[in-house]
Design a protein around this motif. Structure first.
Motif, PDB file in Angstrom:
ATOM      1  N   ALA A  74       0.843  -1.203   0.000  1.00  0.00           N
ATOM      2  CA  ALA A  74       0.000   0.000   0.000  1.00  0.00           C
ATOM      3  C   ALA A  74       0.877   1.251   0.000  1.00  0.00           C
ATOM      4  N   ARG A  75       1.966   1.223   0.757  1.00  0.00           N
ATOM      5  CA  ARG A  75       2.860   2.375   0.808  1.00  0.00           C
ATOM      6  C   ARG A  75       3.490   2.619  -0.564  1.00  0.00           C
ATOM      7  N   ALA A  76       4.015   1.538  -1.172  1.00  0.00           N
ATOM      8  CA  ALA A  76       4.695   1.696  -2.458  1.00  0.00           C
ATOM      9  C   ALA A  76       3.743   2.231  -3.519  1.00  0.00           C
ATOM     10  N   SER A  77       2.517   1.678  -3.585  1.00  0.00           N
ATOM     11  CA  SER A  77       1.632   2.129  -4.668  1.00  0.00           C
ATOM     12  C   SER A  77       1.110   3.532  -4.371  1.00  0.00           C
ATOM     13  N   THR A  78       0.960   3.891  -3.097  1.00  0.00           N
ATOM     14  CA  THR A  78       0.562   5.258  -2.787  1.00  0.00           C
ATOM     15  C   THR A  78       1.650   6.241  -3.205  1.00  0.00           C
ATOM     16  N   LEU A  79       2.909   5.881  -2.961  1.00  0.00           N
ATOM     17  CA  LEU A  79       4.007   6.761  -3.369  1.00  0.00           C
ATOM     18  C   LEU A  79       3.988   6.984  -4.879  1.00  0.00           C
ATOM     19  N   GLU A  80       3.731   5.898  -5.632  1.00  0.00           N
ATOM     20  CA  GLU A  80       3.656   6.022  -7.098  1.00  0.00           C
ATOM     21  C   GLU A  80       2.585   7.040  -7.487  1.00  0.00           C
ATOM     22  N   VAL A  81       1.406   6.912  -6.869  1.00  0.00           N
ATOM     23  CA  VAL A  81       0.289   7.781  -7.243  1.00  0.00           C
ATOM     24  C   VAL A  81       0.556   9.220  -6.819  1.00  0.00           C
ATOM     25  N   LEU A  82       1.170   9.399  -5.649  1.00  0.00           N
ATOM     26  CA  LEU A  82       1.388  10.754  -5.140  1.00  0.00           C
ATOM     27  C   LEU A  82       2.258  11.592  -6.073  1.00  0.00           C
ATOM     28  N   ARG A  83       3.089  10.931  -6.903  1.00  0.00           N
ATOM     29  CA  ARG A  83       3.957  11.682  -7.806  1.00  0.00           C
ATOM     30  C   ARG A  83       3.196  12.226  -9.009  1.00  0.00           C
ATOM     31  N   LEU A  84       1.990  11.699  -9.262  1.00  0.00           N
ATOM     32  CA  LEU A  84       1.314  12.010 -10.521  1.00  0.00           C
ATOM     33  C   LEU A  84       0.675  13.394 -10.499  1.00  0.00           C
ATOM     34  N   ASP A  85       0.541  13.946 -11.717  1.00  0.00           N
ATOM     35  CA  ASP A  85       0.039  15.307 -11.842  1.00  0.00           C
ATOM     36  C   ASP A  85      -1.365  15.494 -11.291  1.00  0.00           C
ATOM     37  N   TYR A  86      -2.208  14.468 -11.434  1.00  0.00           N
ATOM     38  CA  TYR A  86      -3.587  14.742 -11.032  1.00  0.00           C
ATOM     39  C   TYR A  86      -3.726  14.923  -9.532  1.00  0.00           C
ATOM     40  N   VAL A  87      -2.759  14.414  -8.775  1.00  0.00           N
ATOM     41  CA  VAL A  87      -2.785  14.654  -7.334  1.00  0.00           C
ATOM     42  C   VAL A  87      -2.445  16.118  -7.059  1.00  0.00           C
ATOM     43  N   THR A  88      -1.401  16.620  -7.737  1.00  0.00           N
ATOM     44  CA  THR A  88      -1.072  18.037  -7.608  1.00  0.00           C
ATOM     45  C   THR A  88      -2.224  18.890  -8.120  1.00  0.00           C
ATOM     46  N   HIS A  89      -2.851  18.433  -9.209  1.00  0.00           N
ATOM     47  CA  HIS A  89      -4.000  19.147  -9.749  1.00  0.00           C
ATOM     48  C   HIS A  89      -5.116  19.241  -8.713  1.00  0.00           C
ATOM     49  N   ALA A  90      -5.366  18.118  -8.020  1.00  0.00           N
ATOM     50  CA  ALA A  90      -6.408  18.113  -6.990  1.00  0.00           C
ATOM     51  C   ALA A  90      -6.051  19.115  -5.890  1.00  0.00           C
ATOM     52  N   ARG A  91      -4.763  19.155  -5.526  1.00  0.00           N
ATOM     53  CA  ARG A  91      -4.349  20.125  -4.503  1.00  0.00           C
ATOM     54  C   ARG A  91      -4.485  21.544  -5.046  1.00  0.00           C
ATOM     55  N   ALA A  92      -4.155  21.709  -6.343  1.00  0.00           N
ATOM     56  CA  ALA A  92      -4.225  23.036  -6.942  1.00  0.00           C
ATOM     57  C   ALA A  92      -5.665  23.538  -7.029  1.00  0.00           C
ATOM     58  N   LYS A  93      -6.631  22.610  -6.919  1.00  0.00           N
ATOM     59  CA  LYS A  93      -8.034  23.028  -6.907  1.00  0.00           C
ATOM     60  C   LYS A  93      -8.422  23.579  -5.548  1.00  0.00           C
ATOM     61  N   GLY A  94      -7.563  23.365  -4.548  1.00  0.00           N
ATOM     62  CA  GLY A  94      -7.869  23.838  -3.214  1.00  0.00           C
ATOM     63  C   GLY A  94      -8.463  22.771  -2.313  1.00  0.00           C
ATOM     64  N   LEU A  95      -8.433  21.517  -2.751  1.00  0.00           N
ATOM     65  CA  LEU A  95      -8.983  20.451  -1.922  1.00  0.00           C
ATOM     66  C   LEU A  95      -8.134  20.251  -0.673  1.00  0.00           C
ATOM     67  N   SER A  96      -8.785  19.840   0.417  1.00  0.00           N
ATOM     68  CA  SER A  96      -8.045  19.545   1.640  1.00  0.00           C
ATOM     69  C   SER A  96      -7.275  18.240   1.445  1.00  0.00           C
ATOM     70  N   GLU A  97      -6.256  18.033   2.276  1.00  0.00           N
ATOM     71  CA  GLU A  97      -5.448  16.818   2.163  1.00  0.00           C
ATOM     72  C   GLU A  97      -6.308  15.569   2.318  1.00  0.00           C
ATOM     73  N   LEU A  98      -7.308  15.637   3.197  1.00  0.00           N
ATOM     74  CA  LEU A  98      -8.179  14.483   3.414  1.00  0.00           C
ATOM     75  C   LEU A  98      -8.926  14.144   2.121  1.00  0.00           C
ATOM     76  N   ALA A  99      -9.423  15.176   1.427  1.00  0.00           N
ATOM     77  CA  ALA A  99     -10.148  14.948   0.178  1.00  0.00           C
ATOM     78  C   ALA A  99      -9.200  14.449  -0.901  1.00  0.00           C
ATOM     79  N   VAL A 100      -7.984  15.007  -0.926  1.00  0.00           N
ATOM     80  CA  VAL A 100      -7.001  14.572  -1.926  1.00  0.00           C
ATOM     81  C   VAL A 100      -6.690  13.092  -1.726  1.00  0.00           C
ATOM     82  N   MET A 101      -6.379  12.725  -0.487  1.00  0.00           N
ATOM     83  CA  MET A 101      -6.009  11.335  -0.208  1.00  0.00           C
ATOM     84  C   MET A 101      -7.212  10.417  -0.409  1.00  0.00           C
ATOM     85  N   GLY A 102      -8.361  10.827   0.089  1.00  0.00           N
ATOM     86  CA  GLY A 102      -9.538   9.957   0.045  1.00  0.00           C
ATOM     87  C   GLY A 102     -10.104   9.805  -1.348  1.00  0.00           C
TER      88      GLY A 102
END
Lengths: 277, 313, 553
Positions: free
Chosen positions: B200-228
């Motif tokens: 779970a840790r390894a695959s989460t790290l893979e996903v966290l590098r991707l643009d859409y995660v930064t995009h979600a943060r750039a939308k102003g979403l809270s960390e809980l919403a980004v992760m969830g």
């Protein structure tokens, strides 16, 4: 970052792993040539003695020295695991390379058979083979090697197929190099790293499988000691002589810990995909 | 979607068939008369002749295989040499015992390990991360049969909180049944938590590098919403496949834990059959466990598009 | 250098970014974006431009952190803003568009949910109102069936479409500032222009300022009001776009401008000799992906192509992705088996094994990706020496000498021979790949997008090197590219491919100055060019602009 002499980054985990595996190999080597007591010598006057200065790890229900048996067990477990990993790696690489080189029907047959063998979960295939081969050292090596070869085949084959698509393999073909030369010069060397990563992990799985089979009574037959059958024999004496079960299990756990730590280090070093993270 | 499902199901058929061939050949590899092997040394000449005829032992191997497959399809796996029971119902009873323990253990392990692994990845290189990685690696290195013995020693013998060995079916006495499966389940949970958390840790790290995660943060979403909402579904997909593999692998390797706790499960049935050279039971167990493994992986694959809709394309 | 002014929407002052222990990513960064303005930050890889963009949103990837300076947006320093307040700025006041359309939308969520997310978070609109707005926006960006689109997943759309959807998702909230990080770099030239134009229209309609990050000076020059040039973490020059183009002050800016490919002089190619490579009616089919429940239908990648390349000549094949140009090159070099037609090397067919040895030795290829085209386990010297293995009667000393000379010809010192590919930069790797291709003195080289993966200034060096080598070694070249500017610099003749066919063929000057086919005209109009002026500056020009614009619907 400081580096050890074989070029692995010296992270604390890798160092601990290397240390544990170093001790294991030393113990296995020592167990082959010398043990404080004869691991098979029965001495009923010294039954079930707790650990002390005379018997460092105590004695078992036949008065045999647990430390000597653990040393002898190390050499049995390590030699079985090494032979198995070597056999599975060599066979797996040959078959995987052949499938990737010949492709077509050879490949389809290889894939069908590996898929079917991998459809036997865990040690089930080894259990089935042992039912046929009989429980002895060579039966175990053969059964475990057969059970673990398919994973090597799968890794090698998929690597060969993706390497075939890379620019440097195509360039070799355009140069006019023969397929066999290209395989030997460019494909095979680039398969070594992933196979090393796999083989490191496999050593741990094989050692665990061997111990589990011995624990079930399907491994090396008593009185020859292995960590697994020592654990199995300790069960009736668990409450009076817990050291009988604790130490052999601890040996297995520390070995696996060493392999896991070392395996992580090897993978970080050799697998460029993981290195990026 | 339907096409994806049909293709995936169709792909499982040849695998099942080759598994059947391997098991069939495995028994034929043993030197000696298969009729004698399958019916035991005590069998009378009459039933031996009967068996030879019904299994076509005088016929060529492919015909034998076809007859054997026919019997298999009819659910006839023969009778146990030692007890004379029909193999299939015997296996099924024992399977329910093993499956209960395995499913409960893997479910609990996933509930603990997936959030732990995600948390570690989210706080990469923090103390939390270090603790999760170190703990997972340690648990990964403990053999289940040793851990089981230690738990037994501590909670069963020293503290006396839980029954030491045995098994009570849930239908019989719920409370007692629960008490008996706590230790085996705890053993398996502890062993598998490490594997699942690392994945779970390894695959989460893979996903966290991707643009859409930064995009979600750039939308102003809270960390809980980004992760969830954005990380979890994508990071869980590979872990989901691993959980399927673990389910099947445990079923193949549960014999050791069943031996520690003297539980009458499928693994123990197989090991006892190997000792007794009870070939009909061995053959039945191998087929059944491999079959369950294939089906479990099939179900896991069929549910995979829930986490990653791309695979149906 | 004038920086933060009172009327600025965003003003960055003395920003310093570091990674880990004091490794400086960017320092003394200072520029401003005024309301309604488009400001482009231009630089090559390693210039720190992307990190500056991320710093604005407070989304620096660890271990990069801002260690000094201010980022003032609408009167507040974003660096000191607490997390919750920053989250109210993100999306609502500052939107961001990313480079990679394949990874910038979440593959597991429907387009509808992803578009709705920001609106739900930052507005108090009811569900039906939000939906109405989303559907209107999807219509605005040219989605035919908005309702279907809402329920679809990102993988069902092309790269260009996804980038439009990204724009829609960001512009739905009408932010005051849009940060666009190389928004079109991963797209085809034609799509690139469409997406950029859409971005400019949408931001103008809403009065949104744009901070555009790019490596492509000629592209941004067309849209940006002002340009900021970054080099190795520092701003070397900034000012109004026209001023920068007309009179670049800093050496690096000038180097960047001069790196833009320019038409080389027309060369006289002898026509008397026979063609090195002749291709007649070549067809290549890819087997369709056959599933258990569907029949694979072969896809025709190259459809009846004929061409010939004369000795020493460079023939360029241009086209968008999926045009079949790469397949054509791979088929000619023998990496793909054609399903029909004929390939002749020096007049002899190479299809049935006849003359194939001579053909193998006489034809080489340079690949696009310098990272996967060199064996990572071999040293440069061994890589370059490998083709000589098959040259008969070559002593070890002669072989070493040949390797040394070709390495120096591609501009690499002798000590590079002992290095491994991962120790080289992208440009150096491509030099090694070229050395490997020419070490055997081939008569014909296929160059498959040889510079697309490189930085602009490196591209220029490699293109120039390629021309020099061609003169010295005299090989003919099939130059495959989507980059018309590069083609204009190196090609003698140009073939334009579309959907597996050649739609236009002619001399370079004919194709570039008098394009016949509408597709060629569209391609040409999609790339703006910078023309050098006699007094030293540059002027932006767009070819065949008006007619081409009307051709795009």
């Amino acid at each position: 970052m400081t580096r050890t002499w074989f070029g692995l980054p010296a992270s604390p985990g890798a160092l601990l792993g290397g240390l544990l595996i170093g001790v294991l190999l030393l113990a296995a080597g020592l167990g082959m040539v010398w043990t404080p007591y004869d691991p098979l010598a029965i001495d009923f006057r010294a039954r079930l003695q707790p650990p002390g200065p005379e018997h460092w790890l105590g004695t078992d229900e036949f008065g045999r020295d647990v430390f000597s048996r653990a040393l002898a067990g190390a050499s049995t477990s390590v030699s079985i695991s090494l032979f198995t990993v070597a056999a599975a790696t060599v066979a797996g690489m040959l078959i995987g390379l052949a499938a990737g080189y010949l492709r077509g029907w050879t490949d389809r047959i290889v894939v069908s058979i590996t898929d079917a063998l991998l459809a036997f979960p865990g040690i089930l295939l080894a259990l089935g083979l042992l039912a046929v081969l009989g429980a002895n050292k060579y039966g175990i090596i053969l059964a475990l090697a057969l059970a673990y070869t398919p994973s090597v085949v799968r890794v090698v084959r998929s690597n060969v197929f993706s390497l075939r698509e890379t620019g440097f393999v195509e360039a070799s073909r355009v140069m006019g190099n023969g397929e066999l030369f290209t395989m030997a010069r460019h494909v095979l060397p680039n398969c070594i790293a992933p196979v090393t990563v796999l083989a490191t992990g496999m050593f741990g799985w094989v050692l665990l499988s061997e111990s589990a089979l011995s624990f079930l009574g399907l491994g090396v037959p008593p009185p020859a000691p292995t960590w697994g059958n020592m654990l199995a024999a300790s069960r009736p004496y668990m409450s009076q002589a817990p050291w009988l079960g604790i130490y052999p299990g601890l040996c297995i756990a520390l070995t696996l810990l060493g392999i896991n730590l070392l395996g992580d280090a090897v993978r970080d070093r050799l697998d460029p995909r993981m290195r990026r993270i | 979607m339907l096409r994806f499902a049909l293709t995936r199901i169709a792909l499982a058929v040849p695998t099942l068939l080759i598994v059947a061939v391997s098991v069939f050949l495995l028994i034929r590899l043993i030197p000696g008369d298969p009729a004698l092997l399958m019916l035991g040394d005590m069998a009378d000449p009459h039933s031996l002749a009967d068996f030879r005829r019904s299994h076509g032992l005088d016929q060529p191997l492919p015909v034998q295989f076809a007859l054997w497959l026919g019997n298999l399809a009819a659910g006839d796996l023969g009778r146990s040499i030692t007890t004379g029971q029909e193999v299939l119902p015997l296996i099924f009873d024992r399977f329910l015992v093993s499956a209960t323990i395995v499913v409960v253990a893997v479910a609990l392990a996933s509930l603990v390990a997936v959030p732990a692994g995600m948390l570690a990845a989210w706080r990469q290189n923090s103390l939390t991360d270090l603790a999760v990685v170190a703990g997972a690696t340690l648990l990964l290195s403990v053999p289940s049969f040793w851990l089981g013995l230690l738990l037994l020693l501590l909670f069963g013998m020293k503290l006396g909180w839980l029954p030491v060995v045995g098994y009570v079916p849930f239908g019989q006495d719920f409370g007692a049944a629960l008490a008996y499966i706590v230790l085996p389940v705890a053993t398996l949970v502890l062993v598998e938590v490490g594997v699942i958390a690392r994945m779970a840790r390894a695959s989460t790290l893979e996903v966290l590098r991707l643009d859409y995660v930064t995009h979600a943060r750039a939308k102003g979403l809270s960390e809980l919403a980004v992760m969830g909402r954005h990380v979890f579904w994508n990071a869980f997909a590979p872990t989901w496949t691993l959980i399927g593999l673990i389910l099947g692998n445990l079923l193949g390797g549960i014999a050791v834990v069943e031996t520690v706790f003297t539980i009458p499960g499928l693994g123990r049935l197989l090991v006892d059959a190997i000792f007794a050279r009870d070939y009909p039971v061995i053959q039945g167990c191998l087929l059944f466990i491999a079959g369950v493994y294939i089906v479990v992986n099939l179900v896991v694959d069929l549910l995979y598009p829930v986490f990653d809709p791309r695979v149906t394309a | 250098m004038t920086t933060g002014t009172d009327d600025a929407l965003l003003s960055i002052e003395d920003l310093r970014l570091e990674a880990g222990l004091g490794r400086v990513i960017a320092e003394n960064v200072a520029f401003a974006v005024r309301p309604g303005e488009i400001v482009a930050v231009v630089g090559e890889s390693g210039s720190g431009k992307t990190m500056v963009a991320r710093a604005v949103l407070g989304l620096l990837p660890p271990p990069v952190v801002a260690t000094a300076g201010r980022i003032v947006f609408e009167g507040r320093d974003l660096r000191t803003l607490p997390g919750s307040a920053m989250r109210r700025v993100r999306g609502a006041r500052i939107g961001m568009v990313f480079q990679e359309p394949m990874t910038s939308l979440n593959p597991a969520l429907t387009i509808g949910r992803q578009l709705d997310e920001g609106l739900r978070l930052h507005t108090s609109l009811r569900s039906a109102e939000r939906r109405e707005r989303i559907v209107a926006m999807l219509g605005r960006i040219g989605i035919d069936d908005p309702d279907r689109c809402l329920a679809a997943y990102p993988h069902e759309f092309s790269g260009g479409m996804r980038q439009r959807i990204m724009l829609a998702s960001v512009m739905l909230l009408k932010p005051a500032l849009l940060v666009a990080d190389e928004p079109t770099t991963a797209l085809d030239a034609l799509v690139q222009r469409d997406v950029l134009e859409l971005m400019v229209e949408l931001t103008r309609e809403n009065g949104t300022s744009v901070l555009l990050i790019s490596h492509d000076l000629s592209m941004v020059a067309r849209y940006a009001d002002r340009v900021v040039v970054m080099y190795r973490g520092r701003i070397v020059e900034q000012g109004a776009t026209d001023a920068i183009l007309l009179s670049p002050r800093h050496d690096y800016t000038r180097k960047l401008l001069e790196a833009l490919p320019r038409r080389g002089r027309a060369r006289a190619v002898p026509t008397a000799e026979g063609a090195v490579i002749e291709v007649r009616n070549l067809t290549v089919d890819y087997p369709g992906r056959a599933g258990l429940f569907r029949k694979g239908r072969p896809k025709r990648a190259v459809d009846g192509v004929s061409l010939s390349v004369l000795p020493g000549e460079t023939v360029a094949v241009v086209g968008g992705s999926g045009s079949g140009k790469t397949t054509l090159g791979r088929a000619i070099i023998g990496l793909i088996r054609p399903s029909g037609g004929e390939i002749l090397f020096r007049g002899r067919s190479v299809m049935g094994g006849g003359g194939s040895r001579e053909y193998r030795h006489g034809c080489q290829i340079v690949f696009q990706d310098p990272y996967s085209s060199l064996d990572p386990r071999m040293q440069v010297g061994a890589i370059v020496a490998e083709p000589l293995r098959l040259v008969p009667d070559l002593s070890a000393a002669e072989r070493a000498e040949r390797v040394r000379r070709v390495l120096s010809d591609v501009g690499l010192d002798a000590d590079y021979a002992d290095r491994f590919p991962h120790q080289l930069s992208g440009g150096q790797r491509q030099r090694v790949a070229i050395a490997r291709a020419i070490v055997r003195r081939p008569a014909f080289v296929v160059a498959d997008e040889p510079v697309s993966a490189l930085d602009m200034t490196v591209q220029k060096q490699i293109l120039r090197l390629f021309g020099d080598l061609q003169e010295r070694y005299g090989f003919a070249c099939l130059f495959i590219s989507h980059d018309l500017a590069a083609v204009e610099q190196v090609a003698d003749r140009v073939l334009v491919m579309k959907d597996g066919r050649i739609v236009e063929a002619g001399s370079r000057d004919d194709v570039f100055d008098r394009p016949q086919h509408p597709y060629t005209r569209r391609l040409l109009s999609a790339i703006p060019t910078l023309e050098p002026l006699p007094e030293g500056g540059f002027r932006l020009s767009v070819r065949h602009g008006q007619e081409a614009l009307s051709a795009v619907s």
